[in-house]
Scaffold this motif. Structure first.
Motif, PDB file in Angstrom:
ATOM      1  N   VAL A 151       0.839  -1.203   0.000  1.00 43.57           N
ATOM      2  CA  VAL A 151       0.000   0.000   0.000  1.00 43.57           C
ATOM      3  C   VAL A 151       0.870   1.248   0.000  1.00 43.57           C
ATOM      4  N   LEU A 152       1.838   1.297   0.892  1.00 47.17           N
ATOM      5  CA  LEU A 152       2.709   2.471   1.010  1.00 47.17           C
ATOM      6  C   LEU A 152       3.953   2.388   0.130  1.00 47.17           C
ATOM      7  N   HIS A 153       4.179   1.228  -0.486  1.00 50.78           N
ATOM      8  CA  HIS A 153       5.333   1.002  -1.376  1.00 50.78           C
ATOM      9  C   HIS A 153       6.663   1.336  -0.707  1.00 50.78           C
ATOM     10  N   SER A 154       6.747   1.008   0.563  1.00 54.78           N
ATOM     11  CA  SER A 154       7.978   1.249   1.316  1.00 54.78           C
ATOM     12  C   SER A 154       8.127   0.107   2.336  1.00 54.78           C
ATOM     13  N   ALA A 155       8.717  -1.000   1.885  1.00 59.13           N
ATOM     14  CA  ALA A 155       8.786  -2.212   2.706  1.00 59.13           C
ATOM     15  C   ALA A 155       9.626  -1.995   3.960  1.00 59.13           C
ATOM     16  N   LEU A 156       9.138  -2.550   5.060  1.00 58.46           N
ATOM     17  CA  LEU A 156       9.918  -2.563   6.304  1.00 58.46           C
ATOM     18  C   LEU A 156      10.853  -3.768   6.243  1.00 58.46           C
ATOM     19  N   PHE A 157      12.105  -3.560   6.511  1.00 61.09           N
ATOM     20  CA  PHE A 157      13.104  -4.607   6.324  1.00 61.09           C
ATOM     21  C   PHE A 157      13.041  -5.707   7.380  1.00 61.09           C
ATOM     22  N   TRP A 158      12.388  -5.469   8.481  1.00 62.68           N
ATOM     23  CA  TRP A 158      12.465  -6.392   9.609  1.00 62.68           C
ATOM     24  C   TRP A 158      11.235  -7.263   9.809  1.00 62.68           C
ATOM     25  N   THR A 159      10.123  -6.980   9.113  1.00 61.36           N
ATOM     26  CA  THR A 159       8.872  -7.685   9.414  1.00 61.36           C
ATOM     27  C   THR A 159       8.925  -9.171   9.056  1.00 61.36           C
ATOM     28  N   GLU A 160       9.548  -9.526   7.951  1.00 63.53           N
ATOM     29  CA  GLU A 160       9.599 -10.931   7.547  1.00 63.53           C
ATOM     30  C   GLU A 160      10.412 -11.755   8.532  1.00 63.53           C
ATOM     31  N   GLU A 161      11.549 -11.237   8.929  1.00 58.85           N
ATOM     32  CA  GLU A 161      12.406 -11.972   9.860  1.00 58.85           C
ATOM     33  C   GLU A 161      11.741 -12.106  11.230  1.00 58.85           C
ATOM     34  N   LEU A 162      11.118 -11.034  11.701  1.00 65.18           N
ATOM     35  CA  LEU A 162      10.434 -11.083  12.983  1.00 65.18           C
ATOM     36  C   LEU A 162       9.278 -12.083  12.937  1.00 65.18           C
ATOM     37  N   ALA A 163       8.523 -12.091  11.849  1.00 69.09           N
ATOM     38  CA  ALA A 163       7.413 -13.042  11.704  1.00 69.09           C
ATOM     39  C   ALA A 163       7.931 -14.480  11.728  1.00 69.09           C
ATOM     40  N   ARG A 164       9.046 -14.716  11.068  1.00 70.10           N
ATOM     41  CA  ARG A 164       9.638 -16.060  11.046  1.00 70.10           C
ATOM     42  C   ARG A 164      10.018 -16.505  12.447  1.00 70.10           C
ATOM     43  N   TYR A 165      10.654 -15.639  13.210  1.00 73.34           N
ATOM     44  CA  TYR A 165      11.081 -16.006  14.562  1.00 73.34           C
ATOM     45  C   TYR A 165       9.888 -16.188  15.500  1.00 73.34           C
ATOM     46  N   MET A 166       8.868 -15.350  15.339  1.00 70.15           N
ATOM     47  CA  MET A 166       7.674 -15.519  16.167  1.00 70.15           C
ATOM     48  C   MET A 166       6.954 -16.825  15.827  1.00 70.15           C
ATOM     49  N   MET A 167       6.940 -17.190  14.545  1.00 71.36           N
ATOM     50  CA  MET A 167       6.304 -18.434  14.142  1.00 71.36           C
ATOM     51  C   MET A 167       7.044 -19.634  14.729  1.00 71.36           C
ATOM     52  N   ILE A 168       8.367 -19.584  14.724  1.00 74.81           N
ATOM     53  CA  ILE A 168       9.162 -20.678  15.289  1.00 74.81           C
ATOM     54  C   ILE A 168       8.887 -20.811  16.783  1.00 74.81           C
ATOM     55  N   TRP A 169       8.906 -19.695  17.498  1.00 76.75           N
ATOM     56  CA  TRP A 169       8.620 -19.727  18.929  1.00 76.75           C
ATOM     57  C   TRP A 169       7.212 -20.248  19.191  1.00 76.75           C
ATOM     58  N   CYS A 170       6.256 -19.762  18.432  1.00 79.75           N
ATOM     59  CA  CYS A 170       4.860 -20.178  18.599  1.00 79.75           C
ATOM     60  C   CYS A 170       4.732 -21.686  18.367  1.00 79.75           C
ATOM     61  N   ALA A 171       5.390 -22.191  17.347  1.00 82.33           N
ATOM     62  CA  ALA A 171       5.308 -23.617  17.029  1.00 82.33           C
ATOM     63  C   ALA A 171       5.913 -24.472  18.144  1.00 82.33           C
ATOM     64  N   TYR A 172       7.094 -24.112  18.614  1.00 85.26           N
ATOM     65  CA  TYR A 172       7.737 -24.926  19.653  1.00 85.26           C
ATOM     66  C   TYR A 172       6.997 -24.864  20.980  1.00 85.26           C
ATOM     67  N   LEU A 173       6.441 -23.719  21.314  1.00 83.27           N
ATOM     68  CA  LEU A 173       5.662 -23.637  22.544  1.00 83.27           C
ATOM     69  C   LEU A 173       4.349 -24.408  22.405  1.00 83.27           C
ATOM     70  N   ALA A 174       3.726 -24.314  21.247  1.00 86.16           N
ATOM     71  CA  ALA A 174       2.469 -25.023  21.019  1.00 86.16           C
ATOM     72  C   ALA A 174       2.670 -26.536  20.982  1.00 86.16           C
ATOM     73  N   MET A 175       3.841 -26.980  20.546  1.00 92.89           N
ATOM     74  CA  MET A 175       4.093 -28.423  20.498  1.00 92.89           C
ATOM     75  C   MET A 175       4.004 -29.062  21.878  1.00 92.89           C
ATOM     76  N   SER A 176       4.421 -28.347  22.904  1.00 86.82           N
ATOM     77  CA  SER A 176       4.318 -28.929  24.245  1.00 86.82           C
ATOM     78  C   SER A 176       2.858 -29.074  24.662  1.00 86.82           C
ATOM     79  N   MET A 177       2.007 -28.146  24.220  1.00 89.61           N
ATOM     80  CA  MET A 177       0.577 -28.274  24.511  1.00 89.61           C
ATOM     81  C   MET A 177      -0.022 -29.445  23.738  1.00 89.61           C
TER      82      MET A 177
END
Length: 161
Positions: free
Chosen positions: A40-66
């Protein structure tokens, strides 16, 4: 003493559920923000993809114990269900023993790997790579604890097969 342990266990599970839910919510917000800025703004934030990847990994490993706690993981039960109750109990204990050995090896390997990761930083966020990979260590430990608990419950007959 057992009442205190049960309360602690339940409190940890509530915290784990809340943390996983919050991580998932933040990950969705982060990805939405990245999409808005990129398309929309045509100005990509450089950190969002990497942060999403790390949050997904954390979410997956924590959810696996449940998943382990609730025994919602994928399994093939039709053959085991043909066996007697006593045989099913033995199979359950043996399966949890094998899984426990795997989780202990995974945990130990992730701890050993931390020495190398201390020296590395992520490309976009510039954080130590220990933080993303710590999810393997913590998630593995939580899964191991849940697995041992289930193995004990099946071995003592306190959980029905």
């Amino acid at each position: 003493m057992r009442l205190i342990a049960d309360r602690l266990y339940e409190s940890i599970n509530k915290l784990l559920h809340a943390t996983t839910s919050l991580l998932l919510l933040l990950m969705v917000g982060n990805v939405f923000l990245g999409v808005i800025f990129r398309y929309v703004l045509h100005s990509a934030l450089f950190w969002t993809e990497e942060l999403a990847r790390y949050m997904m990994i954390w979410c997956a490993y924590l959810a696996m114990s449940m998943v382990v706690r609730d025994e919602e993981n994928v399994n093939v039960a039709f053959a085991v269900n043909l066996l007697s109750v006593k045989a099913r109990r033995v199979i359950k204990v043996l399966v949890h023993l094998v899984v426990g050995i795997f989780l202990a090896i995974m945990f130990w390997g992730s701890v050993k790997h931390m020495r190398i990761l201390r020296l590395q930083t992520s490309p976009a966020l510039r954080v130590s790579m220990v933080w993303p990979y710590l999810s393997v260590t913590i998630g593995g430990a939580l899964m191991f604890i849940e697995n041992v608990r289930l193995m004990f419950l099946y071995a003592t007959g306190r959980k029905a097969v």
